[in-house]
Design an enzyme around this catalytic site. Structure first.
Site, PDB file in Angstrom:
ATOM      1  N   HIS A 153      66.979  77.250  10.762  1.00 44.89           N
ATOM      2  CA  HIS A 153      65.830  76.344  10.794  1.00 44.89           C
ATOM      3  C   HIS A 153      64.627  77.073  11.367  1.00 44.89           C
ATOM      4  O   HIS A 153      64.754  77.852  12.312  1.00 44.89           O
ATOM      5  CB  HIS A 153      66.148  75.115  11.659  1.00 44.89           C
ATOM      6  CG  HIS A 153      64.980  74.183  11.805  1.00 44.89           C
ATOM      7  ND1 HIS A 153      64.604  73.300  10.816  1.00 44.89           N
ATOM      8  CD2 HIS A 153      64.090  74.007  12.816  1.00 44.89           C
ATOM      9  CE1 HIS A 153      63.551  72.616  11.223  1.00 44.89           C
ATOM     10  NE2 HIS A 153      63.212  73.033  12.429  1.00 44.89           N
ATOM     11  N   ASP A 192      64.983  59.583  15.305  1.00 51.37           N
ATOM     12  CA  ASP A 192      64.007  60.663  15.476  1.00 51.37           C
ATOM     13  C   ASP A 192      62.764  60.399  14.630  1.00 51.37           C
ATOM     14  O   ASP A 192      61.640  60.611  15.092  1.00 51.37           O
ATOM     15  CB  ASP A 192      64.626  62.006  15.101  1.00 51.37           C
ATOM     16  CG  ASP A 192      63.594  63.117  15.074  1.00 51.37           C
ATOM     17  OD1 ASP A 192      63.003  63.392  16.124  1.00 51.37           O
ATOM     18  OD2 ASP A 192      63.346  63.679  13.990  1.00 51.37           O
ATOM     19  N   ARG A 195      55.327  59.055  18.713  1.00 51.29           N
ATOM     20  CA  ARG A 195      54.743  60.130  19.518  1.00 51.29           C
ATOM     21  C   ARG A 195      53.405  60.573  18.948  1.00 51.29           C
ATOM     22  O   ARG A 195      52.449  60.864  19.692  1.00 51.29           O
ATOM     23  CB  ARG A 195      55.687  61.332  19.562  1.00 51.29           C
ATOM     24  CG  ARG A 195      56.903  61.156  20.452  1.00 51.29           C
ATOM     25  CD  ARG A 195      57.961  62.211  20.160  1.00 51.29           C
ATOM     26  NE  ARG A 195      57.415  63.557  20.242  1.00 51.29           N
ATOM     27  CZ  ARG A 195      57.940  64.613  19.635  1.00 51.29           C
ATOM     28  NH1 ARG A 195      59.022  64.479  18.876  1.00 51.29           N
ATOM     29  NH2 ARG A 195      57.391  65.801  19.768  1.00 51.29           N
ATOM     30  N   SER A 230      64.129  66.509  18.995  1.00 52.05           N
ATOM     31  CA  SER A 230      63.819  66.147  17.608  1.00 52.05           C
ATOM     32  C   SER A 230      64.438  67.154  16.647  1.00 52.05           C
ATOM     33  O   SER A 230      65.123  66.791  15.685  1.00 52.05           O
ATOM     34  CB  SER A 230      62.301  66.086  17.411  1.00 52.05           C
ATOM     35  OG  SER A 230      61.975  65.860  16.059  1.00 52.05           O
ATOM     36  N   LYS A 259      68.315  66.593  14.266  1.00 55.25           N
ATOM     37  CA  LYS A 259      68.428  66.739  12.802  1.00 55.25           C
ATOM     38  C   LYS A 259      69.432  67.829  12.437  1.00 55.25           C
ATOM     39  O   LYS A 259      70.177  67.700  11.467  1.00 55.25           O
ATOM     40  CB  LYS A 259      67.054  67.030  12.195  1.00 55.25           C
ATOM     41  CG  LYS A 259      66.088  65.848  12.267  1.00 55.25           C
ATOM     42  CD  LYS A 259      64.852  66.072  11.437  1.00 55.25           C
ATOM     43  CE  LYS A 259      63.877  67.016  12.078  1.00 55.25           C
ATOM     44  NZ  LYS A 259      63.083  66.415  13.158  1.00 55.25           N
TER      45      LYS A 259
END
Length: 433
Positions: free
Chosen positions: A81, A160, A167, A182, A186
């Site tokens: 990621h 999330d 947010r 967050s 995921k």
């Protein structure tokens, strides 16, 4: 237990229990806690922070708020990621390499929003490529050919999504505990056993300085360890675009070029670093230098390129575009950006370069915006390069002449020059385990 007591506890900078965190996440997700109550708690977290155990509990509660993908039948799946950047085509190059080395490459990716591009938008610029497949097909693809890249069709970590949107509206985005939870919620929901994270640093990244990037990395590694998911973070330079292309089909073409062995030095270094650690986590070799050589070998012998072709064909894409990238549709106008100054490139306003690309149509300013896969930017000169007046800094690819001409002026303004020699920047800024 009630939300008012939980808000007051975090307001007073006390540690929340796992039950309290789970109560908040579950009840905010299902609508029993209001936005203004959730906003009060998020603001208290933003101000007072969380310890590693709280962050881990918060992460796991969000991960378990929706569907959780189980990939255990595929063996050791190592997810990759990136925290986002400009010209980031790394997944397109890296995952076929990983699959060619016998490591299951099962990845769900997202779409671009704002100045960062999305892997799914890039894949969809290949005619016929289907990113919207069933989970059973996704898993079977990995079983059959070792790789599948798809969009996020599952209801992963809905808590999330809801908390992130909140947010954004209350100026609580820039919080390391909230960013870390967050991202990791995921990743955990997506089913990977081990995780390699590319944490981008610089003007084109969310983390603008190395100190914040290290803190975020250490937080995510702690979450991973406490959650039983071995995690490694690699810090990469995002003060200039990755490679030379920005835009969807332009980046696919660069990825194909890279898999054919023609790779920009920054792309090469990022691929080798991420890939070698993914191999290590997958149990395919503890020696990082040997792993790097194996990656280079599978690029040279075209095994990685052939795996990319298998992926494209298997998901409905037209492989002839991979064999002949000139088939990709071109934008109406390709306009050179000519330098008016001489010197060495000292810096680039990378974030603004990303926004220029978005305004051309290569990205989304709003979620509903359509992507134009043809348009974007080709970069000829980067930090450390010598430039003479009259040299071409890059090319604007635009379908609208007026926007293209304006983008030429804007891109030129993104360059800062020095009369003195400037060294080429490092591409890997640190590795945190």
């Amino acid at each position: 237990m009630n939300i008012l007591e939980i808000i007051a506890k975090k307001r007073d900078n006390r540690e929340l229990t796992n039950d309290e965190i789970k109560f908040f996440v579950d009840n905010y997700t299902n609508g029993n806690i209001t936005d203004y109550q959730a906003a009060a708690l998020i603001m208290a977290i933003y101000i007072n922070g969380m310890n590693y155990q709280e962050i881990t509990n918060f992460t796991l509660a969000m991960a378990n708020s929706g569907e959780v993908l189980n990939l255990s039948e595929l063996g050791t799946v190592v997810d990759k990621h990136s925290t986002g950047g400009i010209g980031d085509k790394i997944t397109l190059i890296l995952m076929p390499i990983i699959a060619s080395l016998g490591i299951p490459a099962a990845k769900m990716s997202g779409r671009g929003l704002g100045f960062t591009g999305g892997t799914i938008d890039k894949l969809e610029s290949i005619p016929g490529y289907n990113t919207n497949i069933k989970i059973d097909d996704f898993i079977n693809n990995v079983k059959n050919i070792g790789i599948s890249l798809m969009g996020q069709t599952l209801n992963l970590a809905p808590a999330d999504k809801k908390i992130y949107a909140l947010r954004d509206t209350i100026s609580c985005v820039e919080s390391i505990p909230l960013i870390a939870s967050s991202i990791m919620s995921k990743k955990i929901a997506a089913g990977a056993e081990k995780i390699v994270l590319e944490v981008t640093v610089g003007s084109g990244a969310f983390m603008k300085n190395i100190e914040d990037a290290r803190k975020l990395s250490e937080t995510m590694i702690s979450i991973g360890n406490l959650a039983g998911k071995e995690t490694i973070c690699i810090l990469t330079n995002m003060n200039e675009p990755i490679g030379y292309s920005i835009g969807n089909s332009l980046e696919v073409m660069e990825a194909i070029d890279a898999l054919n062995g023609n790779m920009n030095e920054d792309v090469k270094e990022i691929i080798l670093s991420l890939g070698s650690y993914m191999m290590k986590l997958a149990g395919k070799g503890d020696n990082i230098d040997e792993n790097r050589n194996k990656i280079l070998e599978n690029i040279e012998n075209k095994k990685a390129l052939n795996k990319f072709k298998e992926l494209v064909k298997n998901q409905g894409g037209d492989v002839s575009y991979i064999d002949d990238t000139s088939k990709f549709e071109k934008s109406k106008y390709i306009i050179p950006v000519i330098s008016e100054l001489s010197g060495y490139v000292k810096a680039m306003d990378n974030e603004n370069i990303g926004y220029i690309s978005s305004r051309l149509g290569a990205g989304r300013i709003n979620k509903e915006d359509n992507i134009n896969s043809r348009v974007g930017i080709i970069i000829n000169k980067k930090v450390g390069d010598e430039v003479k007046a009259g040299d071409i800094l890059g090319y604007i690819h635009s379908d609208e002449y007026d926007i293209g001409i304006k983008s030429v002026q804007e891109l030129r303004m993104c360059y800062e020059f020095s009369d003195e020699y400037i060294e080429k920047p490092k591409h890997i800024l640190g590795i945190i385990k």
